[in-house]
Design an enzyme around this catalytic site. Structure first.
Site, PDB file in Angstrom:
ATOM      1  N   LYS A  48      -0.878  -4.256  -3.324  1.00 48.34           N
ATOM      2  CA  LYS A  48      -2.173  -3.703  -2.909  1.00 48.34           C
ATOM      3  C   LYS A  48      -2.287  -2.280  -3.434  1.00 48.34           C
ATOM      4  O   LYS A  48      -1.587  -1.384  -2.991  1.00 48.34           O
ATOM      5  CB  LYS A  48      -2.311  -3.707  -1.390  1.00 48.34           C
ATOM      6  CG  LYS A  48      -3.616  -3.073  -0.903  1.00 48.34           C
ATOM      7  CD  LYS A  48      -3.686  -3.039   0.604  1.00 48.34           C
ATOM      8  CE  LYS A  48      -4.928  -2.291   1.068  1.00 48.34           C
ATOM      9  NZ  LYS A  48      -4.863  -0.837   0.807  1.00 48.34           N
TER      10      LYS A  48
ATOM     11  N   ASP B 232       9.586   6.105 -10.349  1.00 49.33           N
ATOM     12  CA  ASP B 232       9.147   6.823 -11.543  1.00 49.33           C
ATOM     13  C   ASP B 232       9.933   8.114 -11.750  1.00 49.33           C
ATOM     14  O   ASP B 232      10.238   8.493 -12.883  1.00 49.33           O
ATOM     15  CB  ASP B 232       7.650   7.129 -11.458  1.00 49.33           C
ATOM     16  CG  ASP B 232       6.793   5.876 -11.613  1.00 49.33           C
ATOM     17  OD1 ASP B 232       7.330   4.850 -12.064  1.00 49.33           O
ATOM     18  OD2 ASP B 232       5.592   5.930 -11.284  1.00 49.33           O
TER      19      ASP B 232
ATOM     20  N   SER C 201       0.803  -1.218   0.000  1.00 51.00           N
ATOM     21  CA  SER C 201       0.000   0.000   0.000  1.00 51.00           C
ATOM     22  C   SER C 201       0.838   1.270   0.000  1.00 51.00           C
ATOM     23  O   SER C 201       1.436   1.617  -1.004  1.00 51.00           O
ATOM     24  CB  SER C 201      -0.949  -0.019   1.203  1.00 51.00           C
ATOM     25  OG  SER C 201      -2.248  -0.301   0.791  1.00 51.00           O
TER      26      SER C 201
END
Length: 726
Positions: free
Chosen positions: A505, A490, A479
């Site tokens: 998740k 990224d 999460s």
């Protein structure tokens, strides 16, 4: 986003049967004994839950026959996971309702639950007689027989005779394992002391049965303390789990426990308790808590009575642990008086003023280590915690920022942020933490049930740390941990190292208090619902759902091949993607590719990592071996074979990286006054000194630093040459 109550955590709902087998602490799951039945409350609860989920869930499942089949399957498995209570005839009777549970849910009909609950209570009472009879006489370990522990595939017993046989073999396997362990210990004692008289097998066999009897009596004692409401909570959560693995109902005490886990604090005396026969024993004092500060209550003390301020002392001998916990907990500033029996046998009355107790293990911590003449910082974040009820309370975002600042002042040249085993937490804190390492920009994208997309930004232009950064993850990083790792990856701001992929998740939950919805009823405290309301996406548009975050550098893991991720959960939501958010990649990353290549080469050549990979494959192969011989000679032969293979992997546990980890100055001052904190930090530093994964993370930082230094040296050399020419 600071005041939101959006939760990003891995699956944390534990079935009651698992919970009662664990030690219960002051902040743990509460079990009630009140046997009263309030069917109207149950019906109100079902009505509220279905209404709220259908209106608020991200993608509510259709309540139909397939939904009914799922409830039936999950609930029966939760009631009797090892198939040691129900008979096949019970299952045949229950199965008539397999396609009717959706209708019963819509009609608030409790027929199926009442039937299964009453039958389970009956079968448990019968089982008490069974195991006591089995353990009343010696086992014969010479006969040829075996037992399969794959309960999921095992059939239910056809009759009582078959059930008794299943119980007999299950207990026999346990006592046989204990017997062989005891015999090894006796042999070791004899080797160390030739004068030692080894206990006979008959004596040891009797000891194993007595130990097993004690364990089963304790287990059933805890089961007896469960009330109907606890089993009804189990039934409700079998319904909730059909929507997705992270939607669940919190009974009132469960909600309190959840809030404690999120904030890392509660109001009480700061002691952990456990049941010891009819007594309640103090097993640990929480560092910094009022009991610890008072220095009168001690580990090993037995509670006899509890009184509120000047009230009458209530005898708690034989009382349920949960009821004792409720008497001891209370608001900050109030007094509780404990009558305790000390380890020396004396009786004392101890007065303690309750206070806010912080659970230190919840919070971030950091350490400094020196490698090749340079200092590096390691930050461990166990959870993305936030006190929703107090905006000025501790939160992970503020605390990580503080640790980063302290590490900068200590002169570190790189930081490892360790989120291994971090199941997540508050959505706002992960945005704050990711923002510490970039100038500004999007951190995560969120889509609600209305399908509208929202981008959560770091709007602070300040960069708290612009140096080399490594994020450590494993398959239990879930999460919020995955949002952080994905954002850093990224942006190409740091290097992600760890397991092949994180948990997977990619959903957001919200905890909804049910009481305002039922305020016109006399149902009492209704608890809360944690339901999935959003999905989150990386800024590159991809979802972490099921796929998780893939590490830039994959390190072998002993449990890499076991099924433990979101992708292995029933009813998990699918993977998808959306359009990327506009963001600018970090510029100072030209060396990343080479550093990653260097790390991979080190790992491939490292004998320790090779051994870990080999063990992972062995562990995976062992997961399908479920049949054990109950013949002692064959059992020992099989165990010796396993032990001989396991010895090969002993160097994994014995490994040391020869690095010395130290606390920062502010913590050293605290450790000088707090022996418990000192012991905890020493244990953590010792574990870091044995951690090959942390060692490789530091190698990566070292590579980044070396490259940076080489770059600076080249620049200085060019500058010198230019000066010479001029």
């Amino acid at each position: 986003m600071k005041n939101n109550k959006y939760i990003l955590m891995g699956r944390n709902y534990k079935r009651i049967i698992t919970m009662v087998c664990l030690s219960v602490t002051l902040s743990a799951f509460s079990i009630n004994t009140n046997k009263s039945i309030d069917p109207e409350k149950d019906k109100i609860l079902l009505e509220l839950l279905t209404f709220i989920i259908e209106k608020g869930h991200y993608n509510p499942a259709k309540i139909d026959d397939n939904f009914s089949k799922g409830i039936y399957k999950d609930y029966i498995a939760a009631l009797d996971p090892s198939k040691r209570f129900f008979l096949q005839s019970d299952i045949n009777e229950f199965s008539k309702f397999e396609l009717e549970l959706d209708d019963q849910l819509n009609n608030k009909d409790l027929t199926f639950f009442n039937l299964t609950y009453d039958r389970l209570m009956l079968r448990m009472e019968e089982s008490k007689k069974i195991f006591k009879d089995i353990l009343s006489k010696p086992f014969d370990y010479k006969i040829e027989e075996d037992f399969n522990v794959d309960y999921e595939k095992a059939p239910y017993a056809k009759n009582t005779t078959e059930l008794k046989e299943k119980w007999r073999k299950k207990i026999k396997l346990s006592t046989l394992s204990s017997l062989t362990d005891k015999q090894k210990l006796e042999e070791d004692k004899k080797r160390k002391d030739p004068k030692y008289i080894v206990k006979s097998e008959d004596v040891l066999e009797k000891e194993t049965r007595e130990s097993s009897l004690k364990s089963l009596n304790e287990f059933f004692g805890l089961m007896d303390e469960l009330k109907r409401d606890d089993w009804f909570t189990l039934y409700i959560n079998s319904i909730m789990s059909q929507f997705d693995p992270h939607t669940s109902y919190f009974a009132p005490d469960d909600k309190e426990r959840f809030d404690t886990s999120m904030s890392g604090k509660f109001e009480g005396i700061g002691a952990q308790l456990q049941k010891k026969n009819d007594y309640i024993e103090i097993i640990e004092l929480i560092s910094g808590g009022p009991a610890w500060r008072g220095k009168q209550l001690e580990k090993g003390d037995l509670l006899l009575k509890v009184a509120q301020s000047n009230g009458i002392a209530v005898d708690v001998i034989g009382m349920r642990l949960a009821d004792v916990v409720k008497k001891i907990k209370g608001p900050k500033g109030s007094e509780v008086r404990l009558t305790v029996k000390k380890t020396d046998g004396t009786i004392q009355v101890i007065s303690i003023i309750r206070d806010v107790v912080e659970i230190e293990e919840t919070y971030v911590k950091s350490s400094v280590v020196e490698k090749n003449g340079l200092k590096y910082g390691v930050i461990y974040l166990p959870k993305f915690y936030l006190d929703f009820g107090n905006k000025d309370g501790r939160d992970a975002g503020k605390d990580v920022a503080l640790e980063v600042d302290r590490l900068k002042k200590a002169g570190v040249k790189g930081i490892v942020l360790d989120v291994r085993d971090d199941g997540g937490g508050s959505l706002s804190t992960v945005v704050d933490i990711a923002g510490l390492f970039i100038e500004q920009g999007p951190i995560v994208q969120v889509k609600s049930a209305s399908k509208k997309k929202e981008i959560l930004y770091d709007t602070d232009k300040k960069i708290e740390w612009d140096g080399p950064l490594v994020i450590m993850v494993n398959e239990f990083s879930a999460s919020a941990s995955e949002i952080l790792a994905a954002a850093i990856q990224d942006y190409k701001r740091g290097i992600i190292i760890g397991s092949k992929q994180t948990y997977g998740k990619g959903t957001v939950q919200r905890v909804i208090d049910l009481n305002p919805y039922g305020k016109n009823s006399a149902a009492g405290d209704l608890g809360a619902l944690k339901t999935t309301i959003q999905k989150f996406y990386r800024i590159n548009g991809g979802s972490t759902q099921l796929n998780g975050v893939s590490s830039d550098v994959v390190m072998p893991d002993s449990y890499a091949y076991l099924k433990m991720g979101e992708r292995d959960e029933e009813h998990a939501m699918p993977w998808d993607k959306i359009d990327p958010a506009p963001y600018a990649v970090w510029k100072d990353n030209e060396k990343f590719d080479q550093v990653i290549i260097n790390s991979k080469k080190r790992i491939e050549k490292n004998i320790q990592f090779q051994l870990i990979e080999e063990k992972a494959k062995w562990v995976d192969s062992r997961s399908n071996e479920n049949t054990y011989s109950l013949n002692k000679d064959k059992f020992i032969l099989a165990q010796n074979k396993i032990d001989s293979i396991a010895k090969k992997y002993k160097p994994i546990a014995d490994y040391k990286n020869n690095l010395k980890f130290n606390s920062l100055p502010y913590e050293l001052e605290g450790m000088a006054k707090d022996t418990i904190l000192k012991e905890k930090r020493e244990r953590w530093h010792e574990s870091l000194s044995k951690d090959i994964y942390v060692e490789e993370a530091l190698n990566v930082l070292d590579d980044l630093q070396v490259k940076s230094m080489a770059k600076n040296s080249l620049a200085n050399e060019m500058k010198k040459r230019k000066l010479v020419k001029s």
